[in-house]
Design an enzyme around this catalytic site. Structure first.
Site, PDB file in Angstrom:
ATOM      1  N   GLY A  45       2.351   3.052   3.537  1.00  0.00           N
ATOM      2  CA  GLY A  45       2.996   2.146   4.497  1.00  0.00           C
ATOM      3  C   GLY A  45       2.109   1.780   5.676  1.00  0.00           C
ATOM      4  O   GLY A  45       0.885   1.862   5.617  1.00  0.00           O
ATOM      5  N   HIS A  96       0.848  -1.194   0.000  1.00  0.00           N
ATOM      6  CA  HIS A  96       0.000   0.000   0.000  1.00  0.00           C
ATOM      7  C   HIS A  96       0.875   1.233   0.000  1.00  0.00           C
ATOM      8  O   HIS A  96       1.799   1.321   0.824  1.00  0.00           O
ATOM      9  CB  HIS A  96      -0.759   0.152   1.319  1.00  0.00           C
ATOM     10  CG  HIS A  96      -1.742  -0.900   1.645  1.00  0.00           C
ATOM     11  ND1 HIS A  96      -2.906  -1.048   0.969  1.00  0.00           N
ATOM     12  CD2 HIS A  96      -1.754  -1.816   2.635  1.00  0.00           C
ATOM     13  CE1 HIS A  96      -3.592  -2.027   1.518  1.00  0.00           C
ATOM     14  NE2 HIS A  96      -2.912  -2.516   2.522  1.00  0.00           N
ATOM     15  N   HIS A 156      -4.313  32.729  26.813  1.00  0.00           N
ATOM     16  CA  HIS A 156      -5.256  32.323  27.859  1.00  0.00           C
ATOM     17  C   HIS A 156      -6.666  32.322  27.296  1.00  0.00           C
ATOM     18  O   HIS A 156      -7.006  33.238  26.542  1.00  0.00           O
ATOM     19  CB  HIS A 156      -5.172  33.299  29.031  1.00  0.00           C
ATOM     20  CG  HIS A 156      -6.191  33.013  30.093  1.00  0.00           C
ATOM     21  ND1 HIS A 156      -6.050  31.983  31.000  1.00  0.00           N
ATOM     22  CD2 HIS A 156      -7.379  33.623  30.384  1.00  0.00           C
ATOM     23  CE1 HIS A 156      -7.099  31.980  31.815  1.00  0.00           C
ATOM     24  NE2 HIS A 156      -7.920  32.953  31.475  1.00  0.00           N
ATOM     25  N   ALA A 189       3.353   2.036  23.419  1.00  0.00           N
ATOM     26  CA  ALA A 189       2.301   2.878  22.839  1.00  0.00           C
ATOM     27  C   ALA A 189       1.226   2.049  22.123  1.00  0.00           C
ATOM     28  O   ALA A 189       0.030   2.283  22.318  1.00  0.00           O
ATOM     29  CB  ALA A 189       2.931   3.878  21.873  1.00  0.00           C
ATOM     30  N   ALA A 215       1.430  -7.133  21.572  1.00  0.00           N
ATOM     31  CA  ALA A 215       2.033  -5.847  21.171  1.00  0.00           C
ATOM     32  C   ALA A 215       3.399  -5.758  21.840  1.00  0.00           C
ATOM     33  O   ALA A 215       3.625  -4.942  22.723  1.00  0.00           O
ATOM     34  CB  ALA A 215       1.127  -4.696  21.595  1.00  0.00           C
TER      35      ALA A 215
HETATM   36  C1  LIG Z   1      -0.712   0.214  15.472  1.00  0.00           C
HETATM   37  C2  LIG Z   1       0.382   1.214  15.240  1.00  0.00           C
HETATM   38  C3  LIG Z   1       0.202   2.522  15.624  1.00  0.00           C
HETATM   39  C4  LIG Z   1       1.203   3.453  15.408  1.00  0.00           C
HETATM   40  N1  LIG Z   1       1.007   4.739  15.798  1.00  0.00           N
HETATM   41  C5  LIG Z   1       1.968   5.659  15.591  1.00  0.00           C
HETATM   42  C6  LIG Z   1       1.768   7.015  15.939  1.00  0.00           C
HETATM   43  O1  LIG Z   1       0.733   7.390  16.469  1.00  0.00           O
HETATM   44  N2  LIG Z   1       2.764   7.894  15.677  1.00  0.00           N
HETATM   45  C7  LIG Z   1       3.938   7.504  15.100  1.00  0.00           C
HETATM   46  O2  LIG Z   1       4.800   8.341  14.877  1.00  0.00           O
HETATM   47  N3  LIG Z   1       4.164   6.225  14.762  1.00  0.00           N
HETATM   48  C8  LIG Z   1       3.204   5.300  14.977  1.00  0.00           C
HETATM   49  N4  LIG Z   1       3.409   4.007  14.582  1.00  0.00           N
HETATM   50  C9  LIG Z   1       4.699   3.664  13.958  1.00  0.00           C
HETATM   51  C10 LIG Z   1       4.699   4.078  12.481  1.00  0.00           C
HETATM   52  O3  LIG Z   1       3.644   3.444  11.812  1.00  0.00           O
HETATM   53  C11 LIG Z   1       6.033   3.723  11.870  1.00  0.00           C
HETATM   54  O4  LIG Z   1       7.070   4.316  12.626  1.00  0.00           O
HETATM   55  C12 LIG Z   1       6.125   4.220  10.424  1.00  0.00           C
HETATM   56  O5  LIG Z   1       5.120   3.671   9.628  1.00  0.00           O
HETATM   57  C13 LIG Z   1       7.498   3.866   9.848  1.00  0.00           C
HETATM   58  O6  LIG Z   1       7.563   4.341   8.540  1.00  0.00           O
HETATM   59  P1  LIG Z   1       8.506   3.637   7.451  1.00  0.00           P
HETATM   60  O7  LIG Z   1       8.332   4.450   6.221  1.00  0.00           O
HETATM   61  O8  LIG Z   1       9.843   3.439   8.011  1.00  0.00           O
HETATM   62  O9  LIG Z   1       7.901   2.185   7.263  1.00  0.00           O
HETATM   63  P2  LIG Z   1       6.459   1.619   6.925  1.00  0.00           P
HETATM   64  O10 LIG Z   1       5.377   2.585   7.235  1.00  0.00           O
HETATM   65  O11 LIG Z   1       6.413   0.292   7.577  1.00  0.00           O
HETATM   66  O12 LIG Z   1       6.483   1.458   5.353  1.00  0.00           O
HETATM   67  C14 LIG Z   1       7.317   0.525   4.728  1.00  0.00           C
HETATM   68  C15 LIG Z   1       6.726   0.171   3.390  1.00  0.00           C
HETATM   69  O13 LIG Z   1       7.667  -0.617   2.689  1.00  0.00           O
HETATM   70  C16 LIG Z   1       6.980  -1.633   1.977  1.00  0.00           C
HETATM   71  N5  LIG Z   1       7.933  -2.708   1.712  1.00  0.00           N
HETATM   72  C17 LIG Z   1       8.543  -3.523   2.614  1.00  0.00           C
HETATM   73  N6  LIG Z   1       9.411  -4.338   1.993  1.00  0.00           N
HETATM   74  C18 LIG Z   1       9.347  -4.049   0.671  1.00  0.00           C
HETATM   75  C19 LIG Z   1       9.994  -4.553  -0.475  1.00  0.00           C
HETATM   76  N7  LIG Z   1      10.924  -5.514  -0.388  1.00  0.00           N
HETATM   77  N8  LIG Z   1       9.671  -4.032  -1.683  1.00  0.00           N
HETATM   78  C20 LIG Z   1       8.739  -3.043  -1.796  1.00  0.00           C
HETATM   79  N9  LIG Z   1       8.093  -2.529  -0.732  1.00  0.00           N
HETATM   80  C21 LIG Z   1       8.398  -3.020   0.484  1.00  0.00           C
HETATM   81  C22 LIG Z   1       5.852  -2.020   2.918  1.00  0.00           C
HETATM   82  O14 LIG Z   1       4.784  -2.638   2.211  1.00  0.00           O
HETATM   83  C23 LIG Z   1       5.460  -0.667   3.494  1.00  0.00           C
HETATM   84  O15 LIG Z   1       4.425  -0.054   2.755  1.00  0.00           O
HETATM   85  C24 LIG Z   1       2.413   3.057  14.792  1.00  0.00           C
HETATM   86  C25 LIG Z   1       2.595   1.742  14.387  1.00  0.00           C
HETATM   87  C26 LIG Z   1       1.593   0.831  14.598  1.00  0.00           C
HETATM   88  C27 LIG Z   1       1.802  -0.578  14.148  1.00  0.00           C
END
Ligand SMILES: Cc1cc2nc3c(=O)[nH]c(=O)nc-3n(C[C@H](O)[C@H](O)[C@H](O)COP(=O)(O)OP(=O)(O)OC[C@H]3O[C@@H](n4cnc5c(N)ncnc54)[C@H](O)[C@@H]3O)c2cc1C
Length: 464
Positions: A41, A38, A443, A183, A268
């Site tokens: 991410g 998606h 305020h 969290a 979790a």
């Molecule tokens: C339930 C939950 C709640 C959260 N709430 C918060 C919050 O409130 N605030 C906050 O700051 N963070 C929150 N987080 C953490 C946050 O979602 C992550 O820190 C953030 O999404 C990381 O971003 P990223 O771009 O590193 O990775 P991701 O968002 O994980 O994106 C990585 C992408 O890479 C793709 N991918 C993986 N491998 C490959 C491949 N080989 N080829 C092509 N595509 C690939 C995946 O499909 C994915 O779309 C939460 C996480 C969860 C699980």
């Protein structure tokens, strides 16, 4: 097949990857982003955004239950879990589609498929339609992370869930066990508790939200218990016996093991980086406990190869991923960006009450050798908090006693996840207590408690 050669290829379109791609395109680079599932991410589809949509429903429901207190009347409040979840999925879908538009607008090529590195700068993308090869002198790995699964406690999507199942639950849990009080665990515990589930949280550390300042953890525990959560700290789930519609959890606490029955378990217990299948070993990229080892500019040690976001070092937060994405894009484009400072990145938990912090806890500041001055101000002394009916909470500030520098800020209470940014700016500007005291806070706002906390560090708080 079209162009296969780019200035930059980004693998993963989460908040790290898509933001890096857009910033690089703004700077004139020809960019492709490869995504296997998606756009947006985990953050937009299965993390930050859909959880906040669920928690908003829980908050409104909670307030409906308090209608009388505000002079309002309401027939018995109720909810339809399917509709609550549908709203959350719609919000996630809307934002993920927005990422597609942004990438298109910035002329970033989106390639759907699973990417791996055949050699430095050589990316192989596999999808249902076959395999294609792309090349670029620079590659950013932004493949994120997934839920950690402990042996014997693995999710099955029916009785035992990860966050993905919990975001699209097959039923409303009646008796729920949440393993882990970070969290993610606490937000789901708070959500299902608000909707009326009987929720037990088991945390292996001696306090909830273990990354927070100890005093905030203690206040959070008190508040969670007051809101009906059962919390066991210094406890661990050793085994889950699954039967039809029921899980018997073996919980070790105080040297003995008790068994308790639940209809649902949410695990979790952290995340693991998506390092597999990327071809990292062959390139000699160092991986430490499922996360790629990088320097302060997210360089992996292989020329032109970077790793950002959840795949790399903590804190594993969306805004840290995005900020690293911008930094690396600027580095590649020949700019001179500042490295990201983890100690100036705020952490927010959207439970009831909310928790937010930035910088060092009091204990950590002392460990680092600072002589500290601490200010505390409770929300009960804040006019807006009383008017909102949200007097629960506290703002704690930690200063260097010698220089007056703001070392850390720790908050619990209504809307603190919105307020913390004030202190984040302060940390970035290396502000002192004197400058914060000189600042005039509007305020009536909850933010006045932030000012009062600074005044309290000097024994000058007015409203307490
Ligand atoms: C339930 C939950 C709640 C959260 N709430 C918060 C919050 O409130 N605030 C906050 O700051 N963070 C929150 N987080 C953490 C946050 O979602 C992550 O820190 C953030 O999404 C990381 O971003 P990223 O771009 O590193 O990775 P991701 O968002 O994980 O994106 C990585 C992408 O890479 C793709 N991918 C993986 N491998 C490959 C491949 N080989 N080829 C092509 N595509 C690939 C995946 O499909 C994915 O779309 C939460 C996480 C969860 C699980």
């Amino acid at each position: 097949m079209g162009n296969t050669s780019y200035d930059l290829i980004v693998i993963g379109a989460g908040p790290g990857g898509y933001v890096a791609a857009i910033r690089a395109a703004q700077l004139g680079l020809n960019v492709a982003v490869v995504e296997r599932e998606h756009l947006g991410g985990i953050c937009l589809n299965w993390g930050c955004i859909p959880t906040k949509a669920l928690l908003r429903s829980a908050e409104v429901y909670h307030l409906m239950g308090r209608a009388e207190e505000f002079g309002l009347s309401l027939e018995k409040p109720g909810f339809d879990l399917a509709k609550v979840v549908a709203r959350s999925r719609k919000v996630a879908g809307q934002l993920a589609a927005g990422v597609g538009h942004l990438l298109k607008k910035n002329k970033v090529k989106v390639v759907m498929g699973t990417a791996s590195l055949a050699a430095p700068g050589e990316v192989v993308v596999t999808s249902d339609t076959g395999e294609q090869r792309l090349s670029a002198p620079h590659v950013i790995l932004a493949t994120g992370a997934r839920a950690r699964e402990l042996p014997g406690l693995e999710a099955d999507g029916d009785l035992v869930w990860t966050y993905r199942h919990a975001l699209n639950p097959p039923r409303m849990p009646r008796k729920l066990l949440v393993i882990g009080s970070g969290a993610i665990g606490i937000e789901f515990a708070s959500f299902f508790n608000s909707l009326g589930a009987d929720v037990t949280v088991v945390e292996v550390m001696d306090r909830v939200l273990p990354v927070e300042d100890e005093e905030i953890s203690a206040l959070a525990l008190k508040a969670f218990r007051k809101h009906g959560l059962k919390v066991m700290t210094g406890a661990s789930v050793k085994q889950l016996d699954r039967a039809s519609g029921r899980v018997s959890a073996h919980i070790e606490h105080g040297g003995k093991v008790d068994r308790q029955d639940f209809d649902t378990v949410i695990s979790a217990v952290g995340i693991v980086g998506n390092v597999e299948g990327l071809g990292l070993e062959a390139l000699g990229v160092k991986v430490d406990r499922s996360h790629v080892v990088v320097d302060q500019f997210c360089r992996t040690g292989v020329d032109g190869l970077y790793a950002i976001g959840d795949l790399a070092a903590p804190p594993w937060l969306a805004h840290k991923a995005s900020h690293e994405g911008v930094m690396v894009a600027e580095l590649i484009a020949g700019k001179n960006p500042h490295p990201v400072r983890p100690e100036s990145i705020a952490g927010c938990t959207y439970c009831q009450p909310q928790v937010a912090s930035v910088g060092y806890s009091e204990a950590r500041a002392r460990e680092l050798g600072h002589e500290v001055k601490v200010g505390r101000f409770p929300f009960i002394g804040n006019g807006k908090a009383i008017a909102l009916g949200e007097p629960e909470g506290m703002v704690k500030t930690v200063f260097d006693a010698r220089t007056g520098e703001l070392l850390g800020a720790h908050m619990i209470g209504a809307e603190v996840t919105e307020l913390i940014q004030g202190y984040v700016v302060g940390r970035t500007l290396e502000t002192t207590e004197a400058e914060l005291i000189e600042s005039v806070f509007p305020h009536p706002t909850l933010s006045e408690a932030m000012h009062e906390s600074v005044l309290a560090a000097l024994g000058r708080a007015i409203h307490i």
